[in-house]
Structures are given as C-alpha cells and as structure tokens.
Write a protein that holds these residues in place. Structure first.
Motif, short mmCIF file in Angstrom:
data_model
loop_
_atom_site.label_atom_id
_atom_site.label_comp_id
_atom_site.label_asym_id
_atom_site.label_seq_id
_atom_site.Cartn_x
_atom_site.Cartn_y
_atom_site.Cartn_z
N VAL A 49 45.67 49.52 22.75
CA VAL A 49 47.09 49.43 23.11
C VAL A 49 47.42 50.62 24.02
O VAL A 49 47.08 51.76 23.71
N LYS A 50 48.08 50.33 25.12
CA LYS A 50 48.51 51.37 26.03
C LYS A 50 49.93 51.05 26.47
O LYS A 50 50.24 49.90 26.77
N THR A 98 55.59 49.50 30.80
CA THR A 98 54.50 48.51 30.88
C THR A 98 53.58 48.68 29.68
O THR A 98 53.26 49.81 29.31
N SER A 99 53.17 47.59 29.09
CA SER A 99 52.23 47.68 27.96
C SER A 99 51.01 46.83 28.26
O SER A 99 51.07 45.86 29.02
N GLU A 100 49.92 47.21 27.66
CA GLU A 100 48.67 46.45 27.79
C GLU A 100 48.01 46.44 26.42
O GLU A 100 47.83 47.49 25.80
N LEU A 134 44.44 60.69 24.37
CA LEU A 134 45.37 61.00 25.45
C LEU A 134 44.67 60.69 26.76
O LEU A 134 43.47 60.94 26.91
N ASP A 135 45.39 60.14 27.74
CA ASP A 135 44.76 59.95 29.04
C ASP A 135 44.86 61.26 29.84
O ASP A 135 45.30 62.29 29.32
N ASP A 136 44.46 61.23 31.10
CA ASP A 136 44.38 62.47 31.88
C ASP A 136 45.73 63.16 32.05
O ASP A 136 45.80 64.37 32.24
N SER A 137 46.82 62.41 31.97
CA SER A 137 48.14 63.03 32.12
C SER A 137 48.79 63.33 30.77
O SER A 137 49.98 63.61 30.70
N GLY A 138 48.02 63.20 29.69
CA GLY A 138 48.57 63.53 28.39
C GLY A 138 49.35 62.40 27.74
O GLY A 138 50.02 62.61 26.74
N HIS A 139 49.27 61.19 28.28
CA HIS A 139 49.95 60.06 27.65
C HIS A 139 49.13 59.56 26.46
O HIS A 139 47.91 59.42 26.57
N PRO A 140 49.80 59.26 25.35
CA PRO A 140 49.07 58.79 24.17
C PRO A 140 48.55 57.37 24.37
O PRO A 140 49.15 56.59 25.10
N MET A 141 47.45 57.04 23.75
CA MET A 141 46.98 55.65 23.76
C MET A 141 46.09 55.39 22.56
O MET A 141 45.54 56.31 21.97
N MET A 142 46.00 54.13 22.20
CA MET A 142 45.07 53.72 21.16
C MET A 142 43.77 53.41 21.88
O MET A 142 43.72 52.51 22.72
N VAL A 143 42.75 54.20 21.58
CA VAL A 143 41.47 54.10 22.29
C VAL A 143 40.98 52.66 22.36
O VAL A 143 41.09 51.92 21.40
#
Lengths: 166, 166, 166, 166, 166, 166
Positions: free
Chosen positions: B84-85, B100-102, D7-16
């Motif tokens: 989930v992003k 936006t979600s994915e 976290l992605d490169d800009s520090g945004h959270p994500m579920m891997v």
C-alpha cells in the motif's frame, strides 16, 4: 489567525488538548455525491437495482463508520455520540446519489469529522455494491454543510461561498 | 449485463462467494482531491503550514485505512495486502491537494475498495488537521484510476471517459 | 494494603466497578527507551536514516494506540481522552531513542495504562521501521514517570526509587 | 547495507511491497521482563496474589494482541498466523516476571513484530492488574530472541551479542 | 479421544498450532432463534414493524461479525473468508425469528465459530432494534447445523441427536 | 405503544437521538446456557477438562466483548462502562454451563445490549474451546434477567413471565 492544531511547532503530531473545554451540544451536517454512469443510473431509477436495499446498507455503513471515526482518523478524539443519521437519495440533477449525514453529541470537540466520515463511507459502500455493473463512478462535492456548538461558533457552507466571492 | 453482486434476488445482503476464484495478482490505483480555500492553500504553498508533516500523517492514515477496509465497508472480503502506498501533493491546477493511492495483493477479489478507502481517509485526515484554519474545504473527483488482475480484466478511468462520449 | 483489583476472591477476572467515583482531572507521563546497535545509532545520528520521519510515524502510532488501550488491555475501562502527546528523541547517554508520552483526561480512572501503551507501541513502531537494518535492538526501562488525579493521589517514579533504597 | 524499508527516498511512509515474495514458514520468539517492587514480588511469590490467574490473563492478552499487530503497528502487513503462545513465569534472578512469546506463520513477511507485540501487551496487562498494589514496576530487556524463515535467514539474539563484542 | 485444544497441560491458553495443516475447502452452517412475546410477534407478522428492514440490518450485522470472529473469540485464528450469508425469517412454529448463517473458506481451520458468531450477532441486533417495544425476548437453540472440510470430516447436528439417543 | 426505535418511518436505519436524555445510573443483568453433550459434561464435572481455565477465558472474552458492543451491534451507542462482570458455572439441572453477566454505567442509554453481548460471547468462547471434543453443544435461554435506570424504569424477567400467563 488560523493554525494547524494537530502539529506542534516542530511538526510533531499530537491529539489537541481539550482538557479546558466544557461539554456543549454539538451538531454537524455533511453531504456528498456519487456520480453514476448512465447504465447504473438508469438501472437504479427504473428499479432494476434494488435501490432501497443498496441505499440502506450504505446508510448503515455510514452510521457505523461515524462511531469509528476516532479509530480511522489518527488525531481525532474518541467521542460519545448522541445521534447519527445518514440518508441516501437519487439526485437527478447531479445524475447520481446524494448522501447526507447528521451527527450530534454533547462533547468537548465538534463532530464535523464524524459527519464527513459517515458520508465518505456511505459513498464507498455504494461504490462497492455497484462496481460489478460499472466501475466508472466517482465521488464529488463532499463537504461540511453546517455545524453548531463550540467556541468557534456556527458554520454554514453557504456563507463560505459568498465570502469566497468577495 | 451487470448486477448488484452483494444482494440476492430478494434484496438480502451477502458477502459474494469467491470460493471458486483463484489467487491472482491484483492492483488498483485511485485518486481524489481536497480543494482548499485561498487562506489554507497559500499557507501550505508558502510553508506557513508544515506541509510535509500534514501530508505524511494523511498518507499514514490512508495506509492504515486500506488494511481496515474489510471492517469499514460491510460486504468487503478481508484480504491480505502485499503493498500500500499513498501520496499527497499540492496541485496548483485544482487549487488543492491531490491524493493518490496504490494497492496490490495476490488475492481472489480486487483491491479497488482498498485503494478508494485509502484516498478517502487520507483526504479526511487532511481536513481534520486543517479545519482549525478554515472549514471551507471539500473533496472532489475521488475515483478509481486503474485496476488490473482478476476475471473482469483491466480497467482504465480514461477509457471510460471516451466510452461515455460515444 | 494492596490487592489485585481485577480479580475477585476466586481469581475470576472483572472490570473494576468505578461507578461510585467522580470524574476528576487525570494525567500520566510515561517513558521508555529503544537501545540501538551501533550501525543504526550512527545512521540515525548522521541523518542517513530519515530520523524525523521515523520518529513521527512512531509518535503517531503511540497516539493512536493510547486511544485503543481499552481494546488491547483486557480489563481497562474505555475512557475518553482529552490529550495525548508522544515524543521520540535521540538519547546519546543510553545509545538509543527515548520515547515519552503524556496523556490527560477528565475521567473516573487513571490514564497510566494509556501512557504506558503509547510508549510501548511507539517503541514497537521504531523497531518495525529499523529492523531491516539490524534486528539487535531492545526496549529498556519502560515505566510510569508520574501521575496525578484520583483517589490514590500523585505518584512520582523518583520518590519510589528513594523509597526502595530505604 | 541496511535501510529503512518503510520510508521512500523522500521520507514518505509506505507498506513495503512483498508481492514478489513467496509464502514460507516463519517463526519468531521474543521475550521481556516486568521488574517488580519487593511488595508485589513477595505477594506473588507467596501466592497472596492469585498468580496463575494474573499470568493467564496476561498470556491471553498477548495472544489476542499478536492477532492485532497489523492494526497497532502502522506499516505492518496483516498476516494470517498459524500459532501463538505466550508464557509468563516468575523469575527470581531479575526479581520479576518473564514473558516469552512464540509465533509462527506461513507468510510472505516475518512475524517478529507479532512476537514483540505479544510480549509488550502481556507486560502491560500484568502492570494493569498489579498497579493497585504499587505502581513502581517497569519493563526491561524486551527483545527478539530468534527468528527463522524468509530471505534474511535465521537470527539469534545471542549471536548478536558476540558480534557486538567484536 | 477429545481434549481442550486451546489449553496446554497446565491450563495456559494458546492459539492452536495449525502450521502443519493444508488449506482445504471449509463450510459451516449454524442457526438459532429469537423467541418473541406476542406483542412483537404480531406486530412483525402484520407488518406494523418494518420487518424487511429489521431483518436486513440483522443480516448485515451477522455478516460483519463473521469477519470479526477472530477479534471477538480470544483463541480463534484470523481467517480469510470466501463467503458469508445470513438469513432471518419469521418462524410461526417457534413463535419468533429464525436466523441461519452459512460461511465458507479455503482455510487451515474450520469456520464453525464464524457461523455461530454470525447467528449470535444477528440475534442480538434483532433484540436491540425491538427492545423498545418489549424486552421479554430470548434466544434459543443456537447450534451448528453442519460443517464439512478438514481432518475431522463432516458433521451433521441431526446425526448427533440420534447418537445421543443411543 | 411500542415501536422500532432504530428505523424511521420509511425503514431507514438510524442511531436513536439520545441528546435530550441525562446521564443516570444504569445496570443490566443477563444470562444464558450452553448445553453440553454427556462426554463434555462429564469431563468438565470430573475435572478432566481444566474447568477453571476454560471458564476464566470465557469470562474474559465476555468482558472484552461488552466493551465492543457498540462496534458489533450496528445501531448501539458507544457507551463508557463503569463495571463488567461475567461468571460461568457448571449447572447440573440444565446439564451445561450457565453464564451470567452484570454491567453498569452512568449513561444516557441502557446497558442491556452490553450484558447480552457479554453472555453471547462467553458462550461462543466455551464452544470454541470445547469443540475439539464434541461439536454437539448448543446455547439456550439467553435473556435479560433485569435492568434498572432510565426513563423506561426497572425490568424483571420474572414479572414478564407472569404477565405472559395472563
């Protein structure tokens, strides 16, 4: 002069301290639309889709979501609600279904988020039930219609619109 | 020929039987906007509002909501999600923030509802954090951008638009 | 003379009866540490790990967990919280990150469990986000720092320590 | 070379994204301690506190929390667990109660967080049940003991310690 | 030779290890009754109570509860369900409403608890909606009708009854 | 003259407006039975089944469920409970286990649903833990024993029975 109440000066999140606020009667009304492609709109209009049942499931989902708002929205306070009502009705003008919610509580913070969450979840539920027919639906104009109670006083969406025009 | 899959012939709700469907790779992208009044838009644009922090809280709320979709939407299946992003960014054109979600999963049903729920909850969270400044925000154009996987095949919002034009 | 208030004389669990207690202002502060292996500590210290973002996700997780304490801890009362704040900061002395929480409510029971749950979940969240680098982290010294309000009066961790020394 | 996977490169959270990982047998063991003041320790040791019952409530709370890990820890995947066991026992050496958890699953990601969450919640539950006697308890040395399964291979806390010594 | 699978030899609770069991098709049917006092029964029978709507809300509640069974019943595994259906119908013979549920899943453990939970929650929901008329309702004969799939094979309530008679 | 308070005139669901009702002391007692086949009954009676442990897990499950009633029953208000107690005991007469719950709160609506939900979930938990021995158990006579507080006054199940006889 406004500010983002849910972040401190360094951007750290927090649940706003409402410890000095008294319980007062709060009320909020919100609404929003799901715009339907012709195929679904006509099926609903002609009764080929069991409209009453779809809309009642959506209404129930909205009510249940209002109670879970504090769990879904990270910095919302967990409130005790006095009343939740959600209504869905066919809207010819917008070519879709209008969802309206009304929430009231005797609480220390407003119930705007509960009203908006109820509308959003009712719309999502209609989408879920009709997506087997056509996925080309979208949500539009979800907004707070009015709120009353609390220090910040009453709010009317319409007043805002005239203010924007100035 | 479409039908409301979540109701039987007498209008009783049910969770669709997916027992004969195999696990396949599913993916869905959804998006939506929160339109901001000038005051908030300018504060965010100039950095008077700690934009990064507001948007990251919203992104996190969207991710967490995607995992709870089955609990919020009455007839959704409880799925195991692979990814989930959620991304929030300022959008000058619409004068607001675009979410936006994915979502992807190897599952027996699609993840459209998870993607749409993530967008809706991220939008609600932005509203919650900025409502102390001005309540005159609204959500617009929340829709499924694309989906792939499953028996019903791929879906692209854009194709739908041209289809509507015919 | 103390006793386990959550069990009756035969060891049966119960949610303590607080029906005769009035609402009073309650406050609790708790803290704890996650001790980091050199590799992670240095990455965080030098900024190779986006520290701000990791810590803010943890803070948010702690706040949300405080609201769910009644659901996680079997015999806790479900309270309405006035305020929750969680802060994470690098601590050179302990070679790790210190998490501090503060919770307040006007309630019939204390909010110690909410404060301790917030700390524990923030620590778990840091672990989760950094475990891809090295799993050799651990939590230490999670404790109640102070509480005020309620019949049992104020409590200070420091006073306890001197009492232990006697 | 490690990195913060959530976290992605800009520090945004994500579920891997675990979409390319296969189901394999996963297992994790974690433990931790609640250190008791003399008063409580002695009451538990002598049986003045219904030890079995306190500890079994804590074990149950830990098991239930393992199942809710995905809901409590923001970026955890929602997994289907095969087995959860939590044990609490008096530990003379540390002057307290040791909590050990064991979790297994056939899943695409590890169950370390489930094991650590189970331990943390069991400890919180013991605190909750004994806090009427004395609030001067604290948690210590909560850590992952071992894990197996998955691409990153096996992990043993003990190996880490010798590695640290190098 | 049977045993309480959810407790070890010393009576400690655990979530049974199903790690060696394969996914197979599982199905369970359960039912139960709410017996109504004359006043409510007649109102429902004559249509003075909007029967369809009461029963559909109950059905929906039952479906949603089936998905939450793992959260409500402490030692249940969290399963992914393929199908849930709940039906409520007036039953003249028992002078009440009969609730039947059907749940299926491809899983490593049976779905009996999901089916029984769905029935129980649907019954509770009917009680909740009608208690303003008369509180003198009660639930009766809630039981598992049949199950199939899994190592323990098929089960039929009727077979049990004849076995009891022996 | 009674009515279904949770539906409006057109059958739309709603959470009843309790905004004009004051907080008063509410209390409710409910009970119900799980009838056991001989095999299980004898094992429990002789202590072959660790009775205390099974029943305490069920009691705990019932207490936790009482707190979640608002989440499980769609139109229930989310209340703050003062006290919950659940007791399970062997009942020779009915050849099973009797579950009794008692719930109290200072609230604007009654706690009948919390008491009935606690009983239902405790019964389900016993079923879950013993179903490995024999699935031929069923639930019987789940009902509200008494309630006090609120505008509708006191209620006693026994009074109802004599009223029925008239």
């Amino acid at each position: 002069m406004g500010f983002v109440t849910h972040l401190d000066d360094s951007g750290h999140p927090m649940m706003v301290d409402v410890g000095s606020k008294d319980l007062t009667s709060r009320r909020a009304v919100a609404c929003g639309w799901i715009i339907l492609p012709n195929k679904i709109y006509n099926m609903v209009d002609k009764g080929d889709v069991p409209k009453g049942d779809v809309l009642k499931v959506a209404e129930l989902a909205g009510i249940m979501a209002a109670k879970k708002t504090w769990e879904i929205i990270p910095l919302c306070h967990n409130l005790r609600l006095d009343h939740v009502k959600v209504r869905c009705e066919l809207d010819e003008l917008r070519h879709g279904i209008k969802v309206t919610s009304e929430v009231s509580a005797r609480e220390v913070t407003g119930v705007e988020m509960e009203a908006l969450t109820a509308v959003s979840v009712a719309l999502l539920t209609i989408y879920d039930m009709c997506k087997g027919i056509d996925k080309g639906m979208h949500f539009e104009a979800i907004h707070l219609v009015e709120k009353s109670g609390g220090k910040s006083g009453n709010y009317l969406w319409e007043d805002r619109e005239s203010a924007q025009d100035d």
